[in-house]
Design an enzyme around this catalytic site. Structure first.
Site, PDB file in Angstrom:
ATOM      1  N   HIS A 380       0.858  -1.192   0.000  1.00  0.00           N
ATOM      2  CA  HIS A 380       0.000   0.000   0.000  1.00  0.00           C
ATOM      3  C   HIS A 380       0.896   1.245   0.000  1.00  0.00           C
ATOM      4  CE1 HIS A 380      -3.797   2.100   0.446  1.00  0.00           C
ATOM      5  NE2 HIS A 380      -3.073   2.989   1.101  1.00  0.00           N
ATOM      6  N   ALA A 381       0.652   2.134  -0.945  1.00  0.00           N
ATOM      7  CA  ALA A 381       1.550   3.266  -1.149  1.00  0.00           C
ATOM      8  C   ALA A 381       1.658   4.138   0.106  1.00  0.00           C
ATOM      9  CB  ALA A 381       1.049   4.112  -2.316  1.00  0.00           C
ATOM     10  N   HIS A 410       0.260  11.952  -5.328  1.00  0.00           N
ATOM     11  CA  HIS A 410      -0.254  11.932  -3.950  1.00  0.00           C
ATOM     12  C   HIS A 410       0.893  11.730  -2.957  1.00  0.00           C
ATOM     13  CE1 HIS A 410      -3.168  10.953  -0.719  1.00  0.00           C
ATOM     14  NE2 HIS A 410      -2.169  10.179  -0.303  1.00  0.00           N
ATOM     15  N   GLU A 411       1.684  10.707  -3.207  1.00  0.00           N
ATOM     16  CA  GLU A 411       2.773  10.391  -2.263  1.00  0.00           C
ATOM     17  C   GLU A 411       3.807  11.502  -2.227  1.00  0.00           C
ATOM     18  OE1 GLU A 411       2.267   8.260  -0.178  1.00  0.00           O
ATOM     19  OE2 GLU A 411       0.625   7.262  -1.193  1.00  0.00           O
ATOM     20  N   HIS A 414       2.992  14.303   0.029  1.00  0.00           N
ATOM     21  CA  HIS A 414       3.392  14.098   1.430  1.00  0.00           C
ATOM     22  C   HIS A 414       4.866  14.478   1.616  1.00  0.00           C
ATOM     23  CE1 HIS A 414      -0.269  12.161   2.771  1.00  0.00           C
ATOM     24  NE2 HIS A 414      -0.156  11.121   1.981  1.00  0.00           N
ATOM     25  N   GLU A 438      -3.115  14.811   3.243  1.00  0.00           N
ATOM     26  CA  GLU A 438      -3.594  13.961   2.144  1.00  0.00           C
ATOM     27  C   GLU A 438      -3.953  14.764   0.899  1.00  0.00           C
ATOM     28  OE1 GLU A 438      -3.161  10.911   2.305  1.00  0.00           O
ATOM     29  OE2 GLU A 438      -2.763  10.762   4.454  1.00  0.00           O
ATOM     30  N   HIS A 538      -6.483   0.380   5.555  1.00  0.00           N
ATOM     31  CA  HIS A 538      -6.433   1.313   6.681  1.00  0.00           C
ATOM     32  C   HIS A 538      -7.055   0.760   7.956  1.00  0.00           C
ATOM     33  CE1 HIS A 538      -5.853   3.423   2.941  1.00  0.00           C
ATOM     34  NE2 HIS A 538      -5.319   4.435   3.589  1.00  0.00           N
ATOM     35  N   TYR A 548      -9.111  11.461   4.508  1.00  0.00           N
ATOM     36  CA  TYR A 548      -9.294  11.412   3.055  1.00  0.00           C
ATOM     37  C   TYR A 548     -10.595  12.104   2.651  1.00  0.00           C
ATOM     38  CZ  TYR A 548      -5.590   7.943   3.542  1.00  0.00           C
ATOM     39  OH  TYR A 548      -4.428   7.301   3.871  1.00  0.00           O
TER      40      TYR A 548
HETATM   41  O1  X8Z Z   1      -4.102   5.372   1.274  1.00  0.00           O
HETATM   42  C1  X8Z Z   1      -4.047   6.239   0.430  1.00  0.00           C
HETATM   43  C2  X8Z Z   1      -2.707   6.730  -0.078  1.00  0.00           C
HETATM   44  C3  X8Z Z   1      -1.687   6.723   0.970  1.00  0.00           C
HETATM   45  S1  X8Z Z   1      -2.008   7.855   2.259  1.00  0.00           S
HETATM   46  C4  X8Z Z   1      -2.250   5.852  -1.204  1.00  0.00           C
HETATM   47  N1  X8Z Z   1      -5.185   6.733  -0.121  1.00  0.00           N
HETATM   48  C5  X8Z Z   1      -6.495   6.263   0.289  1.00  0.00           C
HETATM   49  C6  X8Z Z   1      -6.727   4.827  -0.120  1.00  0.00           C
HETATM   50  O2  X8Z Z   1      -5.969   4.294  -0.936  1.00  0.00           O
HETATM   51  O3  X8Z Z   1      -7.680   4.222   0.378  1.00  0.00           O
HETATM   52  C7  X8Z Z   1      -5.264   7.791  -1.108  1.00  0.00           C
HETATM   53  C8  X8Z Z   1      -6.727   7.951  -1.411  1.00  0.00           C
HETATM   54  C9  X8Z Z   1      -7.478   7.166  -0.394  1.00  0.00           C
HETATM   55 ZN    ZN Z   2      -1.649   9.778   1.632  1.00  0.00          ZN
END
Ligand code: X8Z
Ligand code: ZN
Length: 639
Positions: A380-381, A410-411, A414, A438, A538, A548
């Site tokens: 997960h990024a 996105h990354e 950060h 975010e 998450h 988010y």
């Molecule tokens: O988890 C993330 C990022 C890292 S903070 C890749 N996002 C959420 C997800 O993937 O559920 C970005 C958008 C929503």
């Molecule tokens: Zn993020």
């Protein structure tokens, strides 16, 4: 200490940052509580920041190695460091109590609040030091196990469930000059996600969805125990529960923040309802009544994404007629020979075009940009700030596609934020709030317009105004669809932390919230032991998700303000701030503030307004909403 979140912030605050977590005391897991009685607030805070930084120095590195190389040993190390962090952060949080009512500067008060409310998952500190350590160890073993279980999740390519030949065809077609995959290897999440995105065979979609949701039932007892420990910790710190604690990080009372979220949802919900109705009609036309009925909720696996959180992968199904933008970014990136590094370099170039300094060499040496073949990693990024100074990195298993092109921005958002606030005091090395962290990269990615892609040489013609509906639909599928999903994730957790949802109800509550907010339904009946929330990163990763939701609102406010600063008068979805150093300078000012001021101050610094507000998002999509309302006439919308 707080948890190191990686997806975003740093341990600046050991507290509430982004997507990973760490915690611990400088002097070892059982450092005795300092005799803080004689300290002034300033002395206490200086010590707290020193201890936190010393802890972060090792904890971040351990967390990094653990998520880049998941083994029993790195899990052990991570749980050990995490336990030390819990002890440290809880001790410091308790120590703030002695300063209640004391004469302090606003900055000092702010730091005290960060110390007290910013722990993602606290543990109680009752009993002897040994008791405290035992429960901190238990908590961190649980959180590490949950995270690693998710990271290692795979789906057997079972011929009883999958049309294996069809699956392999899709997977091999998407490989970038690589050998065909091992036909027997289980599916990774990236592969299952590719199926959700590319296949239009409802049986394959359901099998990929069901297979991934089978990774998580084993997490449930651990999750339940974690909630008990976290709530006990939160109560000791003066909160009602962990939900109350999470909501206390927004410069207003928790109840007011919850009301703010409701206000924002009320603003954007009509737009979501129109999109839902339109997309459901298209899915019905594509798949027929037996797969997707004209009324009621949408089958979750038909929306192009494992969690139905973003729907842009089914643009082909939802595309408005006669408004084809004329290119498919995924195909273009592949045709132009973009590799993973080029994707990241292109993202970096956007930020430098705004006047921000390039990423340091260590970023390129130390980041993980593709999934390694020989070991387990958390794919997960995420974005990391290892030393709270310059050692910034990303970790993502990048795919060459439009979605990951956005994720790269996105990354990097950060990372550029982290570097911009590096001169703040440690506890202020964080976003103005977590939604800001975010939103930074996503705001930049809103400037990935056709005009910008042409500047990069990725496309040769900018589509005419007749393509606007298509461009807006693509964005709406990415952004508007997400709003109720984000709400679902934390509404579920708030209810769990508050005891309104019992462990026996965990799964049903998740399904019910999906139906209530997103208007979706699982494609297959859920077994008694299902723990579907655990199949979303998450939840086992313990990253609060309200961030988010806020980000998806804020990024449109940032975009609108930036385009106004740039003197843009055309439609917002055609505005790109690429190369605009004046906007970049103002943006940098907001970034440099970090968490040193209440978030309305940061918002005002860049946008001139102090209120978070959904109207920028709604107005961005206004032409599309008008058009969808026309299309939806005669349908019975809602579910
Ligand atoms: O988890 C993330 C990022 C890292 S903070 C890749 N996002 C959420 C997800 O993937 O559920 C970005 C958008 C929503
Ligand atoms: Zn993020």
């Amino acid at each position: 200490m707080r948890q190191i979140l990686l997806c975003g912030a740093a341990i600046g605050a050991l507290f509430l940052s982004s997507c990973n977590s760490v915690s611990a005391p400088a002097t070892g897991p059982t450092a005795p509580a300092a005799t803080a009685a004689k300290e002034t607030p300033a002395q206490f805070l200086a010590r707290a920041e020193k201890e936190s930084q010393e802890y972060a120095d090792y904890a971040f590195r351990i967390a990094w190695v653990n998520s880049n190389f998941i083994t029993d040993d790195t899990d052990w190390l991570n749980a050990w460091a995490g336990s030390a962090g819990t002890l440290l952060s809880v001790r410091l949080a308790n120590e703030t109590k002695q300063f209640e009512g004391a004469d302090m500067t606003p900055e000092q008060k702010r730091k005290m609040t960060i110390l007290r409310a910013g722990i993602v998952m606290p543990a109680p500190s009752t009993g002897t030091l040994e008791d405290q350590k035992k429960i901190a160890d238990e908590l961190n073993t649980i959180t590490t196990d949950l995270n690693s279980t998710y990271g290692k999740g795979k789906i057997p390519l079972d011929p009883a469930k999958f049309d294996v030949a069809a699956v392999l065809k899709i997977l091999n077609a998407s490989r970038n000059k690589e050998e065909p995959r091992d036909p027997k290897a289980p599916l990774t999440l990236e592969e299952a996600s590719l199926l959700l995105s590319e296949s239009r065979d409802p049986k394959i979609l359901a099998a990929a969805w069901e297979g991934w949701h089978a990774i998580s039932p084993g997490m449930k007892p651990d999750y339940q125990r974690m909630v008990e420990i976290g709530n006990a910790g939160a109560r000791e710190l003066g909160f009602e529960d962990v939900a109350d604690m999470w909501l206390a990080n927004y410069d207003m009372p928790s109840k007011d923040m919850e009301a703010t979220v409701e206000r924002l949802w009320t603003q954007v919900k009509p737009l979501y309802n129109d999109l839902h109705c339109y997309v459901r009609g298209k899915l019905n036309a594509k798949y027929g009544d037996a797969v997707q009925a004209k009324t009621g909720p949408i089958r979750a696996d038909l929306l192009g994404n494992m969690w139905a959180q973003q729907w842009d992968n089914i643009y082909d199904i939802a595309a408005p007629p006669a408004s084809d933008p004329g290119y498919d970014l995924t195909a273009v990136l592949k045709q132009k020979g973009y590799d993973e590094i080029k994707m990241v370099k292109t993202g970096e170039a956007f930020f430098t075009s705004l006047g921000l300094a390039p990423l340091p060499d260590t970023f390129w040496q130390r980041s993980l940009i593709t999934r390694p073949r020989d070991r387990e990693v958390i794919c997960h990024a995420s974005a990391w700030d290892i030393d709270n100074l310059d050692d910034i990195r990303i970790k993502m298993c990048t795919q060459i596609n439009a979605e990951d092109f956005s994720t790269v921005h996105h990354e990097l958002g950060h990372n550029f934020y982290q570097r911009a606030y590096k001169n703040q005091d440690l506890l202020f090395k964080n976003g103005a709030n977590d939604g800001f962290h975010e939103a930074i990269g996503d705001f930049v990615a809103l400037s990935i317009t056709p005009e910008y892609l042409k500047q990069l040489g990725l496309i040769s013609n900018v589509p005419p105004a007749s393509a606007d509906l298509g461009l807006l639909m693509d964005r709406a599928l990415e952004k508007v669809s997400f709003l109720p999903f984000a709400l679902k994730v934390d509404k579920w957790r708030w209810q769990v932390f508050r005891g309104q949802t019992t462990p026996a109800q965990y799964n049903q509550a998740w399904v019910d919230l999906g139906r209530q907010y997103q208007g979706i339904t699982p494609p297959v009946s859920r077994p008694g032991d299902a723990f579907d929330p655990g199949a979303k990163y998450h939840i086992p990763g313990n990253t609060p998700y309200l961030r988010y939701f806020l980000s998806f609102v804020l990024q449109f406010q940032f975009h609108k303000a930036a385009c106004e600063q740039a003197g843009w008068t055309g439609p917002l979805h055609r505005c790109s701030i690429y190369g605009n150093k004046d906007v970049g300078a103002k943006f940098t000012k907001m970034l440099e503030m970090g968490a040193s001021k209440p978030w309305p101050d940061a918002l005002e610094a860049f946008t001139g307004t102090r209120e978070i507000d959904g109207s920028a998002l709604v107005s961005y999509f206004a032409p599309l909403q008008t058009w969808m309302k026309e299309q939806n006439k005669g349908q019975s919308c809602g579910w």
